[in-house]
Design a protein around this motif. Structure first.
Motif, mmCIF file in Angstrom:
data_model
loop_
_atom_site.group_PDB
_atom_site.id
_atom_site.type_symbol
_atom_site.label_atom_id
_atom_site.label_comp_id
_atom_site.label_asym_id
_atom_site.label_seq_id
_atom_site.Cartn_x
_atom_site.Cartn_y
_atom_site.Cartn_z
ATOM 1 N N LEU A 146 -39.152 4.726 18.679
ATOM 2 C CA LEU A 146 -38.361 3.563 18.276
ATOM 3 C C LEU A 146 -36.981 4.015 17.811
ATOM 4 C CD1 LEU A 146 -38.287 0.489 17.819
ATOM 5 C CD2 LEU A 146 -38.955 0.952 15.438
ATOM 6 N N ALA A 147 -35.947 3.471 18.440
ATOM 7 C CA ALA A 147 -34.577 3.840 18.085
ATOM 8 C C ALA A 147 -34.060 2.995 16.926
ATOM 9 C CB ALA A 147 -33.662 3.681 19.295
ATOM 10 N N GLY A 148 -33.265 3.620 16.081
ATOM 11 C CA GLY A 148 -32.643 2.938 14.955
ATOM 12 C C GLY A 148 -31.617 3.839 14.316
ATOM 13 N N ASP A 149 -31.120 3.437 13.161
ATOM 14 C CA ASP A 149 -30.085 4.229 12.507
ATOM 15 C C ASP A 149 -30.608 5.612 12.115
ATOM 16 O OD1 ASP A 149 -27.606 4.853 11.192
ATOM 17 O OD2 ASP A 149 -28.616 4.458 9.295
ATOM 18 N N LYS A 150 -29.883 6.627 12.484
ATOM 19 C CA LYS A 150 -30.255 8.013 12.193
ATOM 20 C C LYS A 150 -30.495 8.226 10.708
ATOM 21 C CE LYS A 150 -28.517 12.760 12.853
ATOM 22 N NZ LYS A 150 -27.466 13.572 13.509
ATOM 23 N N TYR A 151 -29.739 7.542 9.857
ATOM 24 C CA TYR A 151 -29.788 7.807 8.422
ATOM 25 C C TYR A 151 -30.653 6.816 7.656
ATOM 26 C CZ TYR A 151 -26.082 10.872 9.909
ATOM 27 O OH TYR A 151 -25.380 11.841 10.567
ATOM 28 N N GLN A 152 -31.324 5.893 8.384
ATOM 29 C CA GLN A 152 -32.188 4.948 7.696
ATOM 30 C C GLN A 152 -33.405 5.654 7.119
ATOM 31 O OE1 GLN A 152 -33.957 1.787 10.026
ATOM 32 N NE2 GLN A 152 -34.438 0.580 8.221
ATOM 33 N N SER A 153 -33.816 5.182 5.955
ATOM 34 C CA SER A 153 -35.041 5.688 5.347
ATOM 35 C C SER A 153 -35.624 4.586 4.481
ATOM 36 C CB SER A 153 -34.758 6.933 4.500
ATOM 37 O OG SER A 153 -35.955 7.453 3.964
ATOM 38 N N ILE A 154 -36.931 4.361 4.586
ATOM 39 C CA ILE A 154 -37.618 3.357 3.774
ATOM 40 C C ILE A 154 -38.666 4.067 2.931
ATOM 41 C CG2 ILE A 154 -39.017 1.266 3.780
ATOM 42 C CD1 ILE A 154 -37.811 0.521 6.441
ATOM 43 N N ALA A 155 -38.674 3.744 1.639
ATOM 44 C CA ALA A 155 -39.620 4.361 0.713
ATOM 45 C C ALA A 155 -40.368 3.274 -0.055
ATOM 46 C CB ALA A 155 -38.899 5.288 -0.251
ATOM 47 N N LEU A 156 -41.547 3.629 -0.545
ATOM 48 C CA LEU A 156 -42.447 2.682 -1.198
ATOM 49 C C LEU A 156 -42.778 3.143 -2.617
ATOM 50 C CD1 LEU A 156 -44.491 0.224 -0.908
ATOM 51 C CD2 LEU A 156 -46.165 1.943 -0.170
ATOM 52 N N HIS A 157 -42.771 2.184 -3.563
ATOM 53 C CA HIS A 157 -43.298 2.405 -4.906
ATOM 54 C C HIS A 157 -43.943 1.105 -5.358
ATOM 55 C CE1 HIS A 157 -43.132 2.694 -9.402
ATOM 56 N NE2 HIS A 157 -43.660 3.864 -9.102
ATOM 57 N N GLU A 158 -45.199 1.177 -5.806
ATOM 58 C CA GLU A 158 -45.993 -0.015 -6.078
ATOM 59 C C GLU A 158 -45.960 -0.882 -4.818
ATOM 60 O OE1 GLU A 158 -44.217 -1.406 -9.799
ATOM 61 O OE2 GLU A 158 -45.815 -0.380 -10.916
ATOM 62 N N ASP A 159 -45.536 -2.146 -4.925
ATOM 63 C CA ASP A 159 -45.476 -3.007 -3.747
ATOM 64 C C ASP A 159 -44.039 -3.239 -3.293
ATOM 65 O OD1 ASP A 159 -44.697 -4.472 -5.932
ATOM 66 O OD2 ASP A 159 -45.806 -6.288 -5.392
ATOM 67 N N ILE A 160 -43.116 -2.374 -3.703
ATOM 68 C CA ILE A 160 -41.696 -2.547 -3.406
ATOM 69 C C ILE A 160 -41.233 -1.511 -2.389
ATOM 70 C CG2 ILE A 160 -39.356 -2.538 -4.351
ATOM 71 C CD1 ILE A 160 -40.464 -3.492 -6.973
ATOM 72 N N LEU A 161 -40.582 -1.995 -1.336
ATOM 73 C CA LEU A 161 -39.935 -1.132 -0.359
ATOM 74 C C LEU A 161 -38.444 -1.065 -0.658
ATOM 75 C CD1 LEU A 161 -41.530 -2.517 2.931
ATOM 76 C CD2 LEU A 161 -42.050 -0.304 1.873
ATOM 77 N N PHE A 162 -37.874 0.136 -0.563
ATOM 78 C CA PHE A 162 -36.433 0.332 -0.692
ATOM 79 C C PHE A 162 -35.932 0.985 0.581
ATOM 80 C CE2 PHE A 162 -33.196 3.588 -2.199
ATOM 81 C CZ PHE A 162 -32.123 2.727 -2.053
ATOM 82 N N SER A 163 -34.967 0.350 1.213
ATOM 83 C CA SER A 163 -34.432 0.815 2.492
ATOM 84 C C SER A 163 -32.970 1.215 2.335
ATOM 85 C CB SER A 163 -34.551 -0.297 3.543
ATOM 86 O OG SER A 163 -33.845 0.041 4.724
ATOM 87 N N TYR A 164 -32.642 2.410 2.804
ATOM 88 C CA TYR A 164 -31.258 2.878 2.859
ATOM 89 C C TYR A 164 -30.874 3.031 4.325
ATOM 90 C CZ TYR A 164 -27.205 5.948 2.762
ATOM 91 O OH TYR A 164 -25.955 6.477 2.974
ATOM 92 N N PHE A 165 -29.667 2.587 4.689
ATOM 93 C CA PHE A 165 -29.148 2.870 6.030
ATOM 94 C C PHE A 165 -27.629 2.782 6.007
ATOM 95 C CE2 PHE A 165 -29.561 -1.711 6.019
ATOM 96 C CZ PHE A 165 -28.520 -2.184 6.805
#
Length: 219
Positions: A146-165
């Protein structure tokens, strides 16, 4: 010599929605610390986003891992403490569950030009569907198509997702082969992605809510 890149995600919580001049002055100190470490080549990127009193920190360490205290220590007295396995901590580690690329080296990860925007977003997962979300996204990573932003990253803590791109996006996939189509993304779409998220006010119907940044820095 090419050095490794370490991508780090953390969640913090301000005490009593702490705000005002003291917070501004403290954030300025953290920002200057991050700028210094970027200039020294120890960090490649450092960004801090907020949603109410919640804080979301993303940074890329170069060569060796960097502790949050090395540049975020001025925040120490303003943050609630998280009960971690090793004791109480200012910052709760978030666990990376999705990305489009693995840094191969410092040279590979260095941006040819600075991005126009470094974005941060959050989403709330429904507890009953949280691990199905993780299952499908790990499957997409393992397939690597799956193609997408090279610098994207999604992380999880409890039920919260944090996405950087970053924008504009640098399209890539884990396999670094854009000639093949992803089958794993079709399996994710078949289970209806929207059913996994709790709607957030201000998200305009999207699964993720864009966050303002206290700072978003990079080389």
């Amino acid at each position: 010599m090419n050095r490794n890149i370490y991508r780090c995600h953390y969640r913090g919580q301000l005490k009593n929605n702490f705000a005002g001049q003291e917070l501004d002055e403290t954030l300025d100190k953290c920002r200057k610390n991050a700028e210094r470490m970027i200039a020294e080549g120890r960090l490649m990127t450092a960004a801090l986003y907020y949603h109410g009193g919640m804080l979301f920190l993303y940074f890329e360490a170069v060569g060796e891992e960097v502790r949050t205290e090395e540049f975020m220590e001025p925040m120490h007295g303003l943050l609630e403490k998280w009960p971690e396995k090793s004791g109480l901590s200012d910052w709760a580690r978030m666990y990376q569950v999705f990305y489009h690329a693995i840094p191969e080296s410092e040279e590979d990860w260095r941006r040819p030009v600075s991005p126009e925007c470094r974005r941060g977003r959050i989403a709330y997962l429904k507890e009953e569907n949280m691990f199905e979300y993780v299952y499908h996204h790990v499957a997409i990573i393992k397939e690597g198509l799956l193609a997408g932003d090279k610098y994207q990253s999604i992380a999880l803590h409890e039920d919260i997702l944090f996405s950087y791109f970053e924008e504009p996006k640098t399209l890539i996939n884990v396999q670094r082969d854009l000639s093949r189509e992803s089958k794993a993304i079709k399996a994710w779409l078949d289970v209806v992605p929207e059913d996994h998220f709790v709607p957030l006010r201000g998200s305009k119907g999207e699964n993720f809510l864009f966050l303002p940044a206290y700072f978003a820095l990079g080389q």
